[in-house]
Scaffold this motif. Structure first.
Motif, PDB file in Angstrom:
ATOM      1  N   LEU A 361      -8.380  81.070 -74.927  1.00  0.00           N
ATOM      2  CA  LEU A 361      -9.381  80.859 -73.880  1.00  0.00           C
ATOM      3  C   LEU A 361      -9.001  81.641 -72.624  1.00  0.00           C
ATOM      4  O   LEU A 361      -7.817  81.784 -72.303  1.00  0.00           O
ATOM      5  CB  LEU A 361      -9.497  79.375 -73.549  1.00  0.00           C
ATOM      6  N   VAL A 365     -10.988  79.813 -67.417  1.00  0.00           N
ATOM      7  CA  VAL A 365     -11.577  78.667 -68.119  1.00  0.00           C
ATOM      8  C   VAL A 365     -10.545  77.553 -68.270  1.00  0.00           C
ATOM      9  O   VAL A 365     -10.846  76.373 -68.052  1.00  0.00           O
ATOM     10  CB  VAL A 365     -12.109  79.107 -69.499  1.00  0.00           C
ATOM     11  N   TRP A 428     -16.507  82.631 -69.432  1.00  0.00           N
ATOM     12  CA  TRP A 428     -16.941  81.700 -70.473  1.00  0.00           C
ATOM     13  C   TRP A 428     -18.059  82.318 -71.307  1.00  0.00           C
ATOM     14  O   TRP A 428     -18.060  82.230 -72.531  1.00  0.00           O
ATOM     15  CB  TRP A 428     -17.388  80.406 -69.826  1.00  0.00           C
ATOM     16  N   GLN A 432     -17.755  83.289 -75.412  1.00  0.00           N
ATOM     17  CA  GLN A 432     -18.625  82.738 -76.452  1.00  0.00           C
ATOM     18  C   GLN A 432     -19.217  83.833 -77.339  1.00  0.00           C
ATOM     19  O   GLN A 432     -19.537  83.593 -78.504  1.00  0.00           O
ATOM     20  CB  GLN A 432     -19.755  81.915 -75.827  1.00  0.00           C
TER      21      GLN A 432
END
Length: 555
Positions: A361, A365, A428, A432
């Protein structure tokens, strides 16, 4: 993701996309919906059915079968072999669920014929699906006795240690010697004779080995049939001797007649070096509930698992004016719904980290969603360290449902500056895009559910209704098992799995409320109504989480 490639799913999504592109013009959208109302209804029903029954194992099995059946005029020799193998596996899976293979084969043939498959292929496929049960022999171990008078009058054959050890089959069978050697090793081990260096020494046998013939679709079914019969005999032995010291080992040896070798089958959990104890209030009813929960988890027969699971729930419901049966039947569905609601958060985290871990990640984040590295100790004496990789459910959900516009609210909810919140949202979105199609679809689905008040309330209500139906079925099976003759071990196995999950959810939630479990169940049902009211009051603020994910299962 295979389920997204299913024709029913593809058909439904195509119709849905056609409707979405018309949403700006209500007149055109209404005309489209009226014209395609029947098609949408049928496509949605088929897609829902695929999603409900799209279990990984059966999905892969049926998709392999469908690939062989598709547009085939006749099977090649290699395809015949594969269809035969897949058919046996599919019929065994159906039989293990307590269904009738013959009726299943007939329904499958109707589906194949409706799909326009060639007549020759459909006929040949049905012939493969009409798989007759095969002949098995199962060796079971009865502990603490080496001989039972009258055993030869039963369906078992006792192996005499003084005679040659072997399966009861014609001596001309060319593949028998290896299977006989497997059985010999099995017998010596359970007789307690495999560790002696002196082969001439006298041994005191520790158990007796019984052989039973069974007709079944696979070895697991044969094992259940043999253990059912052996446990019935041991129950009679215990009753005759007024004791409970005799038992049947779960480990058996199974041989399919004609195979070269035999194999051992055992249901045993993996070793867990370090264990914990459930922190729950102590009382006679709670202790009895835990005992029955352990019985349910350790039972082999599906109906008995359901029976003991329901009794465990009943004992938790004692201590109020309501009858325990009615109290758990009314309140446990609310517990399941709240657990499922919080599980959305847990599932989202798993989807984000399942491929490469939390370290993949983006840093911004992690700064937003991680829990504080230090917190107050339980006794207030300073601070204790926390795992920096742990995530805060509320912060993760706040980031997941954020729209990128209300950064001030996101920063307040996560305890960071607006600049960090903005960077987290930007990274973010980029992160994704690198997720697998499966993970991306599931994460977006969770996000859509949490942002849409109607969908969120519908999700909570549907889980509650499903749980209520499961509880009613458990109650029925409990009464049926208590008052009627017993059924086979594979009966009610799908329901027994659901019953154990119900127990898991209850034992996860009730200890966090403290006090009497019966009172806690009533309080949890009130919390469900509070959460539903919070969802209703959120209005158009879809970027705000309408409930506290951390405290949803706590007082």
């Amino acid at each position: 993701m295979k389920i997204m490639q299913d024709p029913a799913i593809v058909s439904f999504l195509n119709l849905a996309k056609d409707a979405i592109i018309r949403e700006n013009n209500k007149g055109v959208l209404l005309a489209f919906l009226k014209t395609n109302r029947t098609a949408l209804t049928e496509a949605a029903a088929k897609a829902a059915k695929v999603c409900e029954h799209g279990l990984a194992y059966l999905s892969a099995l049926t998709s392999s079968m469908a690939g062989l059946l598709e547009s085939q005029e006749k099977f090649t020799r290699g395809q015949q072999t594969r269809v035969s193998s897949l058919s046996r596996e599919l019929v065994a899976a159906v039989a293990n669920q307590g269904r009738t293979p013959e009726l299943f084969a007939a329904s499958v043939q109707e589906i194949v014929e409706r799909c326009g498959t060639a007549t020759a292929v459909a006929t040949e496929f049905r012939a493969y699906m009409d798989v007759a049960p095969r002949n098995f022999q199962v060796a079971v171990v009865v502990d603490a006795t080496v001989r039972t008078l009258g055993i030869d009058t039963q369906i078992f054959r006792r192996i005499d240690p003084k005679e040659s050890v072997g399966w009861s089959a014609p001596t001309s069978a060319s593949k028998r010697p290896t299977a006989d050697m497997d059985l010999t090793r099995f017998c010596l081990r359970h007789w307690g004779m495999d560790g002696s260096a002196d082969t001439t020494a006298k041994h005191g046998l520790q158990s007796q080995i019984l052989i039973m013939k069974a007709r079944a679709w696979d070895g697991e079914q044969a094992r259940h049939a043999a253990l059912d019969a052996a446990e019935g005999i041991v129950d009679r032995i215990n009753a005759e001797h007024r004791t409970s010291q005799f038992g049947v080992k779960r480990k058996v040896m199974v041989w399919e007649e004609g195979d070269k070798g035999a194999f051992e089958v055992l249901s045993r959990n993996k070793l867990v070096p370090t264990t914990r104890m459930l922190n729950i209030s102590q009382s006679p009813s709670v202790n009895r509930s835990l005992r029955f929960a352990s019985r349910a988890a350790g039972e082999r027969a599906g109906s008995m698992q359901v029976f003991f699971a329901w009794i465990a729930l009943e004992y938790l419901g004692r201590g109020t004016q309501k009858t325990p049966q009615n109290l758990v039947a009314e309140n446990v569905p609310f517990v399941i719904s709240l657990v499922a609601l919080r599980q959305l958060c847990v599932h989202a985290w798993w989807l984000l980290t399942r491929e490469s871990g939390a370290g993949s990640l983006p840093t911004s984040v992690l700064d937003v969603i991680k829990r504080g590295t230090r917190s107050k100790s339980r006794h207030g004496l300073g601070t204790k360290k926390r795992n920096p990789n742990e995530f805060d459910m509320n912060k993760l959900m706040a980031l997941l449902i954020s729209d990128g516009l209300h950064l001030e609210q996101l920063a307040t909810a996560t305890g960071v500056s607006v600049e960090i919140a903005e960077a987290a949202v930007r990274e973010w979105v980029s992160f994704q895009q690198n997720l697998s199609p499966y993970s991306a679809y599931q994460v977006n689905h969770i996000r859509g559910t949490l942002r849409d008040d109607t969908r969120l309330k519908q999700f909570m209500e549907e889980v509650r209704i499903d749980a209520d139906e499961t509880m009613q079925r458990m109650r029925f099976v409990r009464n049926q098992t208590a008052h009627n003759a017993g059924v086979g071990s594979t009966e009610h196995l799908p329901l027994s799995e659901a019953a154990l999950k119900v127990l898991d959810a209850v034992f996860e939630t009730v200890p966090q409320w403290g006090g009497s479990p019966a009172v806690s169940l009533g309080s949890i049902s009130k919390r469900w109504k509070e959460v539903a009211l919070g969802v209703q009051k959120r209005g158009n603020a879809r970027h705000e989480l309408p409930f506290d994910a951390v405290k949803v299962l706590k007082p």
